[in-house]
Design a protein around this motif. Structure first.
Motif, PDB file in Angstrom:
ATOM      1  N   VAL A  34       0.930  -1.402   0.093  1.00  0.00           N
ATOM      2  CA  VAL A  34      -0.022   0.097   0.023  1.00  0.00           C
ATOM      3  C   VAL A  34       0.828   1.493   0.116  1.00  0.00           C
ATOM      4  CG1 VAL A  34      -1.688   1.460   1.283  1.00  0.00           C
ATOM      5  CG2 VAL A  34      -2.024  -1.239   1.062  1.00  0.00           C
ATOM      6  N   LEU A  35       1.889   1.220   0.551  1.00  0.00           N
ATOM      7  CA  LEU A  35       2.834   2.308   0.635  1.00  0.00           C
ATOM      8  C   LEU A  35       3.613   2.527  -0.739  1.00  0.00           C
ATOM      9  CD1 LEU A  35       4.665   1.608   4.011  1.00  0.00           C
ATOM     10  CD2 LEU A  35       3.099   3.460   3.739  1.00  0.00           C
ATOM     11  N   TYR A  36       3.991   3.820  -1.014  1.00  0.00           N
ATOM     12  CA  TYR A  36       4.882   3.978  -2.211  1.00  0.00           C
ATOM     13  C   TYR A  36       5.988   3.470  -1.874  1.00  0.00           C
ATOM     14  CZ  TYR A  36       1.727   8.104  -3.355  1.00  0.00           C
ATOM     15  OH  TYR A  36       0.943   8.977  -3.449  1.00  0.00           O
ATOM     16  N   SER A  37       6.375   2.683  -2.862  1.00  0.00           N
ATOM     17  CA  SER A  37       7.579   1.644  -2.844  1.00  0.00           C
ATOM     18  C   SER A  37       8.775   2.385  -2.352  1.00  0.00           C
ATOM     19  CB  SER A  37       7.619   1.167  -4.390  1.00  0.00           C
ATOM     20  OG  SER A  37       8.295   1.842  -5.181  1.00  0.00           O
ATOM     21  N   GLN A  38       9.188   3.540  -2.742  1.00  0.00           N
ATOM     22  CA  GLN A  38      10.462   4.158  -2.342  1.00  0.00           C
ATOM     23  C   GLN A  38      10.398   4.325  -0.931  1.00  0.00           C
ATOM     24  OE1 GLN A  38      10.993   7.438  -4.870  1.00  0.00           O
ATOM     25  NE2 GLN A  38      12.248   6.365  -6.208  1.00  0.00           N
ATOM     26  N   ALA A  39       9.184   4.969  -0.116  1.00  0.00           N
ATOM     27  CA  ALA A  39       8.978   5.183   1.255  1.00  0.00           C
ATOM     28  C   ALA A  39       9.136   3.872   1.952  1.00  0.00           C
ATOM     29  CB  ALA A  39       7.696   5.755   1.297  1.00  0.00           C
ATOM     30  N   ALA A  40       8.480   2.839   1.334  1.00  0.00           N
ATOM     31  CA  ALA A  40       8.498   1.606   2.237  1.00  0.00           C
ATOM     32  C   ALA A  40       9.951   0.887   2.324  1.00  0.00           C
ATOM     33  CB  ALA A  40       7.666   0.473   1.678  1.00  0.00           C
ATOM     34  N   GLN A  41      10.700   1.058   1.090  1.00  0.00           N
ATOM     35  CA  GLN A  41      11.988   0.421   1.037  1.00  0.00           C
ATOM     36  C   GLN A  41      12.991   1.344   2.026  1.00  0.00           C
ATOM     37  OE1 GLN A  41      13.063   0.841  -2.964  1.00  0.00           O
ATOM     38  NE2 GLN A  41      12.197  -1.221  -3.606  1.00  0.00           N
ATOM     39  N   GLN A  42      12.672   2.707   2.066  1.00  0.00           N
ATOM     40  CA  GLN A  42      13.527   3.426   2.970  1.00  0.00           C
ATOM     41  C   GLN A  42      13.338   3.282   4.290  1.00  0.00           C
ATOM     42  OE1 GLN A  42      16.149   5.380   1.896  1.00  0.00           O
ATOM     43  NE2 GLN A  42      16.536   5.428   3.748  1.00  0.00           N
ATOM     44  N   ILE A  43      11.755   2.947   4.747  1.00  0.00           N
ATOM     45  CA  ILE A  43      11.680   2.514   6.224  1.00  0.00           C
ATOM     46  C   ILE A  43      12.340   1.365   6.517  1.00  0.00           C
ATOM     47  CG2 ILE A  43       9.757   1.718   7.487  1.00  0.00           C
ATOM     48  CD1 ILE A  43       7.917   3.815   6.036  1.00  0.00           C
ATOM     49  N   LEU A  44      12.259   0.206   5.689  1.00  0.00           N
ATOM     50  CA  LEU A  44      12.981  -0.959   5.928  1.00  0.00           C
ATOM     51  C   LEU A  44      14.560  -0.876   5.737  1.00  0.00           C
ATOM     52  CD1 LEU A  44      10.327  -3.638   4.222  1.00  0.00           C
ATOM     53  CD2 LEU A  44      10.406  -3.042   6.651  1.00  0.00           C
ATOM     54  N   ARG A  45      14.871  -0.232   5.281  1.00  0.00           N
ATOM     55  CA  ARG A  45      16.382   0.130   5.187  1.00  0.00           C
ATOM     56  C   ARG A  45      16.855   0.720   6.384  1.00  0.00           C
ATOM     57  NH1 ARG A  45      17.390   1.340  -1.083  1.00  0.00           N
ATOM     58  NH2 ARG A  45      16.706  -0.822  -1.856  1.00  0.00           N
ATOM     59  N   THR A  46      16.181   1.778   6.924  1.00  0.00           N
ATOM     60  CA  THR A  46      16.438   2.341   8.112  1.00  0.00           C
ATOM     61  C   THR A  46      16.405   1.514   9.574  1.00  0.00           C
ATOM     62  OG1 THR A  46      15.588   4.406   7.308  1.00  0.00           O
ATOM     63  CG2 THR A  46      15.824   4.391   9.562  1.00  0.00           C
ATOM     64  N   VAL A  47      15.376   0.724   9.427  1.00  0.00           N
ATOM     65  CA  VAL A  47      15.250  -0.230  10.484  1.00  0.00           C
ATOM     66  C   VAL A  47      16.352  -1.180  10.400  1.00  0.00           C
ATOM     67  CG1 VAL A  47      14.109  -2.277  11.316  1.00  0.00           C
ATOM     68  CG2 VAL A  47      12.808  -0.444  10.592  1.00  0.00           C
ATOM     69  N   ALA A  48      16.963  -1.640   9.333  1.00  0.00           N
ATOM     70  CA  ALA A  48      17.892  -2.532   9.449  1.00  0.00           C
ATOM     71  C   ALA A  48      19.415  -1.902   9.755  1.00  0.00           C
ATOM     72  CB  ALA A  48      18.133  -3.167   7.890  1.00  0.00           C
ATOM     73  N   GLU A  49      19.449  -0.797   9.437  1.00  0.00           N
ATOM     74  CA  GLU A  49      20.608   0.143   9.846  1.00  0.00           C
ATOM     75  C   GLU A  49      20.756   0.132  11.287  1.00  0.00           C
ATOM     76  OE1 GLU A  49      20.790   3.634   7.517  1.00  0.00           O
ATOM     77  OE2 GLU A  49      21.078   2.789   5.664  1.00  0.00           O
ATOM     78  N   SER A  50      19.615   0.638  11.915  1.00  0.00           N
ATOM     79  CA  SER A  50      19.394   0.836  13.285  1.00  0.00           C
ATOM     80  C   SER A  50      19.654  -0.198  13.937  1.00  0.00           C
ATOM     81  CB  SER A  50      18.107   1.202  13.550  1.00  0.00           C
ATOM     82  OG  SER A  50      17.634   2.541  13.058  1.00  0.00           O
ATOM     83  N   PHE A  51      19.325  -1.481  13.469  1.00  0.00           N
ATOM     84  CA  PHE A  51      19.667  -2.698  14.102  1.00  0.00           C
ATOM     85  C   PHE A  51      21.064  -3.030  13.949  1.00  0.00           C
ATOM     86  CE2 PHE A  51      15.184  -3.446  14.832  1.00  0.00           C
ATOM     87  CZ  PHE A  51      15.254  -4.322  16.056  1.00  0.00           C
ATOM     88  N   LYS A  52      21.556  -2.838  12.821  1.00  0.00           N
ATOM     89  CA  LYS A  52      23.334  -2.980  12.759  1.00  0.00           C
ATOM     90  C   LYS A  52      23.968  -2.208  13.841  1.00  0.00           C
ATOM     91  CE  LYS A  52      26.756  -3.024   9.117  1.00  0.00           C
ATOM     92  NZ  LYS A  52      27.026  -2.713   8.044  1.00  0.00           N
ATOM     93  N   SER A  53      23.621  -1.005  13.996  1.00  0.00           N
ATOM     94  CA  SER A  53      23.979  -0.144  14.911  1.00  0.00           C
ATOM     95  C   SER A  53      23.675  -0.687  16.386  1.00  0.00           C
ATOM     96  CB  SER A  53      23.474   1.515  14.841  1.00  0.00           C
ATOM     97  OG  SER A  53      23.926   2.104  16.111  1.00  0.00           O
ATOM     98  N   TYR A  54      22.639  -1.323  16.757  1.00  0.00           N
ATOM     99  CA  TYR A  54      22.469  -1.870  18.036  1.00  0.00           C
ATOM    100  C   TYR A  54      23.431  -2.879  18.199  1.00  0.00           C
ATOM    101  CZ  TYR A  54      19.949  -4.221  21.378  1.00  0.00           C
ATOM    102  OH  TYR A  54      19.600  -5.025  22.729  1.00  0.00           O
ATOM    103  N   TYR A  55      23.476  -3.996  17.067  1.00  0.00           N
ATOM    104  CA  TYR A  55      24.522  -5.066  17.290  1.00  0.00           C
ATOM    105  C   TYR A  55      26.063  -4.576  17.590  1.00  0.00           C
ATOM    106  CZ  TYR A  55      20.644  -7.374  14.624  1.00  0.00           C
ATOM    107  OH  TYR A  55      19.562  -7.711  14.098  1.00  0.00           O
TER     108      TYR A  55
END
Length: 68
Positions: A34-55
């Motif tokens: 339902v989300l715009y593809s670029q927005a959805a991809q950016q959200i998921l990439r930001t989540v992945a980067e945040s978890f990488k920082s947490y690790y």
């Protein structure tokens, strides 16, 4: 959207999430579509980067704790 999945992978499987792994998991999800593809991809990439920082913080804390 991707935080619960990334969290479950970390705590249950002890596996870190890659930058594009969440996109592969969510590509058939209706909420993702339902989300715009670029927005959805950016959200998921930001989540992945945040978890990488947490690790990295956990690793740094553990190594610092073992040195003292």
């Amino acid at each position: 959207m991707g935080i619960p999945t990334a969290r479950q992978l970390y705590f249950k499987a002890k596996k870190g999430i890659g930058k594009y792994d969440l996109e592969k998991i969510y590509k058939d999800n209706n909420h993702f579509k339902v989300l715009y593809s670029q927005a959805a991809q950016q959200i998921l990439r930001t989540v992945a980067e945040s978890f990488k920082s947490y690790y990295g913080l956990i690793k740094a804390y553990t190594s610092m704790k073992n040195n003292y």
